[in-house]
Write a protein that holds these residues in place. Structure first.
Motif, PDB file in Angstrom:
ATOM      1  N   ASP A  67       2.947   1.451   0.408  1.00  0.00           N
ATOM      2  CA  ASP A  67       3.299   1.657   2.075  1.00  0.00           C
ATOM      3  C   ASP A  67       4.357   0.540   2.387  1.00  0.00           C
ATOM      4  OD1 ASP A  67       1.522   3.220   4.214  1.00  0.00           O
ATOM      5  OD2 ASP A  67       2.773   1.575   4.895  1.00  0.00           O
ATOM      6  N   LEU A  68       5.246   0.891   3.266  1.00  0.00           N
ATOM      7  CA  LEU A  68       6.113   0.140   3.714  1.00  0.00           C
ATOM      8  C   LEU A  68       5.747  -1.087   4.528  1.00  0.00           C
ATOM      9  CD1 LEU A  68       9.284   2.089   5.050  1.00  0.00           C
ATOM     10  CD2 LEU A  68       9.142   0.321   3.245  1.00  0.00           C
ATOM     11  N   SER A  69       4.429  -0.805   5.183  1.00  0.00           N
ATOM     12  CA  SER A  69       3.963  -1.743   6.377  1.00  0.00           C
ATOM     13  C   SER A  69       2.829  -2.890   5.802  1.00  0.00           C
ATOM     14  CB  SER A  69       2.989  -1.015   7.192  1.00  0.00           C
ATOM     15  OG  SER A  69       2.363  -1.719   8.027  1.00  0.00           O
ATOM     16  N   PRO A  70       3.400  -4.213   5.696  1.00  0.00           N
ATOM     17  CA  PRO A  70       2.486  -5.134   5.242  1.00  0.00           C
ATOM     18  C   PRO A  70       1.146  -5.325   5.845  1.00  0.00           C
ATOM     19  CG  PRO A  70       4.928  -6.300   5.745  1.00  0.00           C
ATOM     20  CD  PRO A  70       4.486  -4.646   6.488  1.00  0.00           C
ATOM     21  N   ALA A  71       1.206  -4.902   7.458  1.00  0.00           N
ATOM     22  CA  ALA A  71      -0.067  -4.859   7.961  1.00  0.00           C
ATOM     23  C   ALA A  71      -1.114  -3.929   7.557  1.00  0.00           C
ATOM     24  CB  ALA A  71       0.167  -4.750   9.787  1.00  0.00           C
ATOM     25  N   LEU A  72      -0.705  -2.735   7.098  1.00  0.00           N
ATOM     26  CA  LEU A  72      -1.459  -1.729   6.440  1.00  0.00           C
ATOM     27  C   LEU A  72      -1.707  -1.835   4.907  1.00  0.00           C
ATOM     28  CD1 LEU A  72       0.366   1.557   7.900  1.00  0.00           C
ATOM     29  CD2 LEU A  72      -2.029   0.430   8.781  1.00  0.00           C
ATOM     30  N   ILE A  73      -0.934  -2.506   4.263  1.00  0.00           N
ATOM     31  CA  ILE A  73      -1.229  -2.921   3.110  1.00  0.00           C
ATOM     32  C   ILE A  73      -2.400  -4.052   3.008  1.00  0.00           C
ATOM     33  CG2 ILE A  73      -0.437  -4.284   1.066  1.00  0.00           C
ATOM     34  CD1 ILE A  73       0.592  -1.481   0.808  1.00  0.00           C
ATOM     35  N   ARG A  74      -2.146  -4.931   3.905  1.00  0.00           N
ATOM     36  CA  ARG A  74      -3.402  -6.132   4.036  1.00  0.00           C
ATOM     37  C   ARG A  74      -4.878  -5.399   4.365  1.00  0.00           C
ATOM     38  NH1 ARG A  74       0.966  -8.859   6.724  1.00  0.00           N
ATOM     39  NH2 ARG A  74      -0.342  -8.422   8.830  1.00  0.00           N
ATOM     40  N   ARG A  75      -4.772  -4.695   5.281  1.00  0.00           N
ATOM     41  CA  ARG A  75      -6.099  -4.098   5.704  1.00  0.00           C
ATOM     42  C   ARG A  75      -6.458  -3.205   4.526  1.00  0.00           C
ATOM     43  NH1 ARG A  75      -6.397  -5.117  11.567  1.00  0.00           N
ATOM     44  NH2 ARG A  75      -8.047  -3.398  11.656  1.00  0.00           N
ATOM     45  N   ALA A  76      -5.711  -2.491   3.945  1.00  0.00           N
ATOM     46  CA  ALA A  76      -6.301  -1.596   2.936  1.00  0.00           C
ATOM     47  C   ALA A  76      -6.721  -2.575   1.710  1.00  0.00           C
ATOM     48  CB  ALA A  76      -5.153  -0.567   2.492  1.00  0.00           C
ATOM     49  N   THR A  77      -5.991  -3.424   1.462  1.00  0.00           N
ATOM     50  CA  THR A  77      -6.325  -4.248   0.183  1.00  0.00           C
ATOM     51  C   THR A  77      -7.763  -5.027   0.445  1.00  0.00           C
ATOM     52  OG1 THR A  77      -3.917  -4.739  -0.477  1.00  0.00           O
ATOM     53  CG2 THR A  77      -5.769  -6.425  -1.149  1.00  0.00           C
ATOM     54  N   ALA A  78      -7.840  -5.366   1.721  1.00  0.00           N
ATOM     55  CA  ALA A  78      -9.146  -6.059   1.994  1.00  0.00           C
ATOM     56  C   ALA A  78     -10.436  -5.277   1.740  1.00  0.00           C
ATOM     57  CB  ALA A  78      -8.967  -6.623   3.561  1.00  0.00           C
ATOM     58  N   ARG A  79     -10.270  -4.034   1.808  1.00  0.00           N
ATOM     59  CA  ARG A  79     -11.392  -3.149   1.860  1.00  0.00           C
ATOM     60  C   ARG A  79     -11.715  -2.427   0.578  1.00  0.00           C
ATOM     61  NH1 ARG A  79      -8.590   0.132   5.240  1.00  0.00           N
ATOM     62  NH2 ARG A  79      -9.474  -0.757   7.122  1.00  0.00           N
ATOM     63  N   ALA A  80     -10.331  -2.766  -0.504  1.00  0.00           N
ATOM     64  CA  ALA A  80     -10.598  -2.013  -1.817  1.00  0.00           C
ATOM     65  C   ALA A  80     -11.569  -2.972  -2.455  1.00  0.00           C
ATOM     66  CB  ALA A  80      -9.188  -2.092  -2.409  1.00  0.00           C
ATOM     67  N   SER A  86      -5.291  -0.380  -5.998  1.00  0.00           N
ATOM     68  CA  SER A  86      -4.493  -1.381  -5.709  1.00  0.00           C
ATOM     69  C   SER A  86      -3.575  -0.984  -4.638  1.00  0.00           C
ATOM     70  CB  SER A  86      -3.844  -2.233  -7.012  1.00  0.00           C
ATOM     71  OG  SER A  86      -3.091  -1.163  -7.544  1.00  0.00           O
ATOM     72  N   TYR A  87      -2.890  -1.751  -3.996  1.00  0.00           N
ATOM     73  CA  TYR A  87      -1.853  -1.329  -3.008  1.00  0.00           C
ATOM     74  C   TYR A  87      -0.639  -2.361  -3.247  1.00  0.00           C
ATOM     75  CZ  TYR A  87      -5.601   1.124  -1.044  1.00  0.00           C
ATOM     76  OH  TYR A  87      -6.992   1.922  -0.542  1.00  0.00           O
ATOM     77  N   VAL A  88       0.570  -1.796  -3.076  1.00  0.00           N
ATOM     78  CA  VAL A  88       1.868  -2.505  -3.223  1.00  0.00           C
ATOM     79  C   VAL A  88       2.678  -2.088  -2.142  1.00  0.00           C
ATOM     80  CG1 VAL A  88       1.782  -2.863  -5.730  1.00  0.00           C
ATOM     81  CG2 VAL A  88       3.037  -0.965  -4.708  1.00  0.00           C
ATOM     82  N   GLU A  89       3.534  -2.979  -1.401  1.00  0.00           N
ATOM     83  CA  GLU A  89       4.460  -2.690  -0.559  1.00  0.00           C
ATOM     84  C   GLU A  89       5.824  -2.085  -1.378  1.00  0.00           C
ATOM     85  OE1 GLU A  89       6.019  -5.550   2.198  1.00  0.00           O
ATOM     86  OE2 GLU A  89       4.149  -6.888   2.076  1.00  0.00           O
ATOM     87  N   GLY A  90       6.107  -0.941  -0.862  1.00  0.00           N
ATOM     88  CA  GLY A  90       7.168   0.020  -1.349  1.00  0.00           C
ATOM     89  C   GLY A  90       7.878   1.000  -0.531  1.00  0.00           C
ATOM     90  N   ASP A  91       9.204   1.263  -0.854  1.00  0.00           N
ATOM     91  CA  ASP A  91       9.801   2.391  -0.029  1.00  0.00           C
ATOM     92  C   ASP A  91       9.353   3.804  -0.860  1.00  0.00           C
ATOM     93  OD1 ASP A  91      11.563   4.262   1.058  1.00  0.00           O
ATOM     94  OD2 ASP A  91      12.857   2.632   1.563  1.00  0.00           O
ATOM     95  N   ALA A  92       9.029   5.061  -0.047  1.00  0.00           N
ATOM     96  CA  ALA A  92       8.746   6.206  -0.418  1.00  0.00           C
ATOM     97  C   ALA A  92      10.036   6.903  -1.291  1.00  0.00           C
ATOM     98  CB  ALA A  92       8.350   7.129   0.429  1.00  0.00           C
ATOM     99  N   THR A  93      11.199   6.348  -0.896  1.00  0.00           N
ATOM    100  CA  THR A  93      12.426   6.694  -1.509  1.00  0.00           C
ATOM    101  C   THR A  93      12.839   5.875  -2.660  1.00  0.00           C
ATOM    102  OG1 THR A  93      13.790   5.445  -0.105  1.00  0.00           O
ATOM    103  CG2 THR A  93      13.254   7.844   0.749  1.00  0.00           C
TER     104      THR A  93
END
Length: 257
Positions: A67-80, A86-93
């Motif tokens: 996902d591009l959003s650091p906020a969403l990555i943080r929240r998803a990672t916290a509940r994993a 795992s989650y990483v910041e990245g661009d779909a393109t």
């Protein structure tokens, strides 16, 4: 769209409503994930779908949310909780993965927000293994049906909301993009959401707040008009005169072996 922590929290609340939970159940059934498979979730957002996929792959598999959003990555990672999720910041393109890395690639309610849809489809095809499969889900925002005591005001609000994504009518043109990327479109299915009120947990309750927030921030309509739109929806719901529907379209694809 940019997500700060407050926007991320609002999005999570909508994704935890019963309509979107049922949508995730439907999506997981379409994917038919087997234990041990490797899956990438492109635009993983709050991470709820990725969690469900990790449950199906088991510890012999791998699920990565991007996902591009650091906020969403943080929240998803916290509940994993699963070590293979795992989650990483990245661009779909420009996905940060090697060619042919995944058995399954998924992108739900993200593609319409990507200006370069051809690049997203190309990246999905690139990271899939030969014989791998994918799913792209998108909403046709031109197909939203929403009862209002003032249809002209409703039209103005929805028109002001339309720029929230790059391609609000993407399902109409998505199949050719997928084919040009080298993928085979096997099936297109529709998931309808229909609300007869806007009680807690309904999709339209969350979306009404999301739309109001976006339109307020855009400055395209007066505050009083947005407030009147919300008040009308609440009044219709209280009287039992409420109706809202929208449809998500899932394109199931495979990469030729």
């Amino acid at each position: 769209m940019d997500f700060d922590d407050a926007a991320a929290e609002r999005l999570e609340a909508t994704y935890l409503g019963h309509d979107v939970i049922q949508q995730r159940t439907d999506t997981l059934a379409l994917l038919d994930i087997a234990p041990g498979e490797h899956v990438v979730d492109i635009g993983s957002g709050p991470g709820f779908l990725a969690q469900g996929m990790a449950h199906l792959t088991g510890d012999g598999g791998r699920v990565v949310g991007v996902d591009l959003s650091p906020a969403l990555i943080r929240r998803a990672t916290a509940r994993a909780e699963a070590s293979w999720l795992s989650y990483v910041e990245g661009d779909a393109t420009a996905l940060p993965f090697d060619d042919a890395s995944f058995d399954i690639a998924v992108s739900t309610q993200v593609a319409e927000y990507v200006p370069d849809i051809a690049a997203l489809c190309t990246e999905m095809a690139r990271v899939l293994k030969p014989g791998g499969r994918g799913l792209v889900m998108a909403t046709d925002w031109g197909g939203v049906v929403w009862q209002s005591s003032d249809p002209e005001r409703m039209a103005r609000v929805l028109e002001a909301f339309e720029p929230h994504c790059a391609n609000p009518r993407l399902p109409r043109t998505l199949a050719p993009h997928l084919r040009k990327a080298g993928l085979v479109v096997d099936e297109v299915s529709a998931f309808p959401i229909v609300n007869l009120d806007m009680s807690d947990g309904t999709y339209s309750r969350g979306m009404a707040g999301f739309i109001a927030g976006y339109v307020r921030n855009s400055g395209t309509l007066p505050e009083a008009e947005i407030d009147a739109w919300l008040s009308d929806l609440r009044a219709l719901s209280a009287r039992g005169d409420y109706f809202m529907s929208t449809t998500r379209f899932s394109f199931l694809v495979t990469k030729p072996a």
